[in-house]
Design an enzyme around this catalytic site. Structure first.
Site, short mmCIF file in Angstrom:
data_model
loop_
_atom_site.label_atom_id
_atom_site.label_comp_id
_atom_site.label_asym_id
_atom_site.label_seq_id
_atom_site.Cartn_x
_atom_site.Cartn_y
_atom_site.Cartn_z
CG ASP A 97 25.06 33.02 48.65
OD1 ASP A 97 24.93 32.05 49.40
OD2 ASP A 97 25.96 33.87 48.80
CG ASN A 115 35.99 39.21 47.06
OD1 ASN A 115 35.21 39.02 48.00
ND2 ASN A 115 35.75 38.80 45.83
CG HIS A 119 32.07 37.90 48.36
ND1 HIS A 119 32.48 36.94 47.46
CD2 HIS A 119 31.97 37.25 49.55
CE1 HIS A 119 32.61 35.79 48.09
NE2 HIS A 119 32.31 35.94 49.35
CD GLU A 126 32.42 37.58 44.01
OE1 GLU A 126 32.98 38.14 44.97
OE2 GLU A 126 32.67 36.42 43.66
P1 PGA Z 1 33.73 31.77 54.40
O1 PGA Z 1 33.01 32.62 53.27
O2 PGA Z 1 32.80 31.82 55.58
O3 PGA Z 1 33.82 30.39 53.83
O4 PGA Z 1 35.02 32.42 54.66
C1 PGA Z 1 32.46 33.85 53.58
C2 PGA Z 1 32.00 34.50 52.31
O5 PGA Z 1 32.64 34.27 51.27
O6 PGA Z 1 31.03 35.26 52.36
#
Ligand code: PGA
Length: 279
Positions: free
Chosen positions: A97, A166, A168, A173
């Protein structure tokens, strides 16, 4: 802790190094869960798995995450390259992404993250390192281009994923529906707030207020991700424990996109003990 009755789908075995490996019930839950003692060990083991996959197949197609979780894993890959133990010359990588509105040189773009953490330090040819262009004048067209590029490469042999608090994956999302292919995603309030506050601590002037933080991102869809032949999901820290537990043992639901990984036949979840605490 074992999952509650009725959801007990794994047999837990403790292996010699003290980590737990939960072999999946192939009929119900194909996910393999490897529990390691620390973030450092998760990073080492994840890098070793990627290194082994590239050694076995030098023209490997990888999907790659950004964020805090894979940062030491990239450091391990860079060290492996520096020691002559990894060769990226024939590998192709596709990032999951990128934020809409942030050009490749913006300090908060995932382009910048990848340059700083991997691309500038290994022999991956630039034309083999792919990432959506968040600054594209026509984001919908950019999504089509990116999906076609992933498809032309034959989809990832190995997709390395993080998981949001959450649930995702990429920027798919939680919501009433999920999209299959590369698309422009609305970022959730929680996702934006977490990222904004992380940036405010690092570089207070970059986004003066939350309203200045990107609201959308281009992301691989769940279908794009699930077309990968193998998936390695990483999670570290207590903040991820709830999402990890629901991803492994909960219902498959668009309200927790990572739960869709239960439908894939070859997923390895590599987690430290804090992230595995509710399994
Ligand atoms: P993080 O993010 O590695 O910064 O915890 C993971 C994500 O949001 O997919």
């Amino acid at each position: 802790m074992l999952p509650p009755p009725g959801r007990l789908v794994h047999e837990v075995a403790i292996v010699a190094d003290g980590s737990g490996i939960m072999g999946a019930d192939k009929k119900e839950r194909p996910m393999e869960v490897q529990v390691v003692p620390s973030f450092a060990e998760m990073s080492r083991r994840g890098a070793a798995m990627i290194g082994a996959a590239i050694a076995e197949r030098p023209d490997l197609v990888l999907a790659l995450p950004t964020g805090a979780t894979p940062i030491a894993l990239y450091r391990e890959l860079v060290a492996a390259y520096a020691q002559g133990q990894a060769n990226f010359s024939r590998t192709q990588t596709f990032n999951l992404d990128e934020y809409c509105g942030l050009g490749p040189d913006h300090p908060a773009s995932y382009h910048t993250y990848m340059r700083e953490n991997l691309w500038d330090h290994v022999n991956l040819p630039p034309e083999q390192a792919h990432i959506p262009n968040g600054a594209a004048a026509d984001p919908e067209r950019e999504c089509e281009r990116y999906e076609q590029a992933v498809a032309a490469a034959g989809y990832p042999d190995l997709a390395v994923l993080g998981i949001g608090h959450n649930g995702h994956v990429g920027f798919n999302e939680p919501g009433a529906a999920l999209r299959s292919t590369v698309h422009v995603a609305d970022l959730s309030a929680e996702t934006r707030s977490l990222a904004f506050h992380a940036w405010r601590d690092l570089s207070p002037c970059l986004f003066p207020q939350l309203a200045a933080f990107p609201t959308h991102a281009i992301t691989m869809g769940m279908g794009t991700i699930l077309k990968s032949r193998r998936i390695l999901l990483l999670a570290s820290g207590a903040g991820k424990a709830q999402a990890v537990c629901r991803a492994v043992n909960g219902d498959v639901t668009t309200r927790l996109p990572a739960s869709f990984l239960q439908l894939h036949p070859r997923v390895t979840l590599l987690v430290d003990t804090a992230a595995a605490a509710l399994l």
